[in-house]
Design an enzyme around this catalytic site. Structure first.
Site, PDB file in Angstrom:
ATOM      1  N   LYS A  46     -50.637   1.598   5.926  1.00  0.00           N
ATOM      2  CA  LYS A  46     -49.580   2.537   5.528  1.00  0.00           C
ATOM      3  C   LYS A  46     -50.126   3.962   5.638  1.00  0.00           C
ATOM      4  CE  LYS A  46     -47.443  -0.912   2.559  1.00  0.00           C
ATOM      5  NZ  LYS A  46     -47.131  -1.347   1.173  1.00  0.00           N
ATOM      6  N   LYS A  66     -48.379 -12.674   7.472  1.00  0.00           N
ATOM      7  CA  LYS A  66     -47.540 -12.177   6.378  1.00  0.00           C
ATOM      8  C   LYS A  66     -46.358 -13.122   6.160  1.00  0.00           C
ATOM      9  CE  LYS A  66     -47.902  -8.140   5.157  1.00  0.00           C
ATOM     10  NZ  LYS A  66     -48.496  -7.529   3.956  1.00  0.00           N
ATOM     11  N   GLU A  98     -51.261 -14.149   3.718  1.00  0.00           N
ATOM     12  CA  GLU A  98     -50.631 -13.672   2.490  1.00  0.00           C
ATOM     13  C   GLU A  98     -49.867 -14.809   1.839  1.00  0.00           C
ATOM     14  OE1 GLU A  98     -48.146  -9.817   2.187  1.00  0.00           O
ATOM     15  OE2 GLU A  98     -46.678 -11.436   2.333  1.00  0.00           O
ATOM     16  N   ASP A 138     -50.218 -11.764  -3.120  1.00  0.00           N
ATOM     17  CA  ASP A 138     -49.232 -10.687  -3.120  1.00  0.00           C
ATOM     18  C   ASP A 138     -48.405 -10.688  -4.396  1.00  0.00           C
ATOM     19  OD1 ASP A 138     -47.849  -8.491  -1.881  1.00  0.00           O
ATOM     20  OD2 ASP A 138     -46.177  -9.862  -1.505  1.00  0.00           O
ATOM     21  N   ARG A 163     -53.949  27.301   9.211  1.00  0.00           N
ATOM     22  CA  ARG A 163     -53.042  26.301   8.651  1.00  0.00           C
ATOM     23  C   ARG A 163     -53.372  24.895   9.130  1.00  0.00           C
ATOM     24  NH1 ARG A 163     -51.846  25.100   4.410  1.00  0.00           N
ATOM     25  NH2 ARG A 163     -51.639  27.352   4.101  1.00  0.00           N
TER      26      ARG A 163
END
Length: 281
Positions: free
Chosen positions: A137, A169, A199, A220, A102
């Protein structure tokens, strides 16, 4: 072809995953049903078409429980395969193979799924000059493996963490009081090998950013019209990265605006596991 990850990097992930699965008493089913010295041969076979990633994970999981097992990885990372193809053959102690099954399948399916989805994005933008990149992410603890899978699919890796590039950001901009000031501070802080990306969420911010000389500008959630305008205004002075809600249906039109890089969080946060099974041979 993506460079192979060193076993030293993968082994801690394998150990943690096996410990989670084996628990306090080990595989009680195998212990109850299978004689201690029984051996078996088994194959990892694809249930659908895909791109290989994570062969070393399966190998290391099997060897962790049976160091003497014979493991043949027949499809190299980055190679395409078809449904029904045998990816890996293993022969060794039956209890060990079933105990590692597994963990090996979970990692193999996850990484092949990412590589396969990445390949679809890469093929979708073929001929445009745009490159497909991942994001941060990723699944906690699996970032190196998942970014490796992106590379296996033909994508490129964005920064690995917070320490290897400056990426300003919207919240950084808000605290600094503006795009220009944020880039100025970053430029003053960065060493000569440290890239600075900022950004922006509109063409007005793009102009302010360009005046301070960043290395990369992330556009963005720009419309296609604004992406084309950003490419024209920039005229190759910096690398332009498009991001925000990119899908397989929209990525080609984004690439055709002339941007250099398209970052896609879905490569790692939404890739479905590829169906792979272990069958006794």
């Amino acid at each position: 072809m993506a460079p192979a990850l060193p076993d030293l990097l993968i082994e801690p992930v394998i150990r943690a995953a096996l410990a989670e699965d084996l628990g306090r008493a080990g595989d009680v089913t195998a212990a109850a049903c299978i004689p201690e010295h029984a051996t078996m041969k088994a194959v990892f076979a694809a249930r659908r078409d895909g791109v290989m990633a994570g062969g070393a994970c399966a190998r290391l999981a099997l060897h962790a429980l049976d160091a003497g097992a014979e493991v043949e990885v027949r499809v190299a990372d980055g190679q395409a395969f078809a449904a029904g193809d045998v990816l890996i053959i293993v022969e060794g102690r039956a209890r060990a193979i079933l105990g590692a099954e597994r963990t090996a399948l979970n990692l193999l399916g996850r990484l092949c799924g990412i590589a396969t989805l990445t390949r679809a994005y890469v093929e979708a933008v073929e001929g445009t000059g745009a490159r497909i990149a991942d994001t941060r992410k990723t699944t906690p603890g699996l970032r190196a493996l998942e970014k490796h899978a992106v590379a296996c699919g033909g994508g490129i890796n964005h920064r690995f963490g917070l320490d290897d590039a400056i990426l300003i950001k919207d919240n950084h901009v808000a605290v600094c009081g503006g795009v220009a000031e944020a880039v100025r501070r970053a430029r003053a802080h960065a060493g000569h090998l440290m890239k600075v990306e900022v950004e922006v969420d509109g063409l007005d911010q793009l102009d302010a950013a360009l005046a301070e000389g960043p290395d990369v500008v992330m556009l963005d959630n720009f419309s296609l019209t604004d992406l084309r305008e950003a490419v024209a205004r920039t005229a190759g002075r910096v690398t332009l990265e498009a991001s925000g809600g990119v899908t397989l249906e929209t990525v080609r039109s984004i690439a055709e605006t002339g941007v250099d890089v398209i970052s896609v969080g879905a490569l790692t946060h939404s890739a479905p596991n590829l169906d792979i099974g272990l069958d006794a041979a």
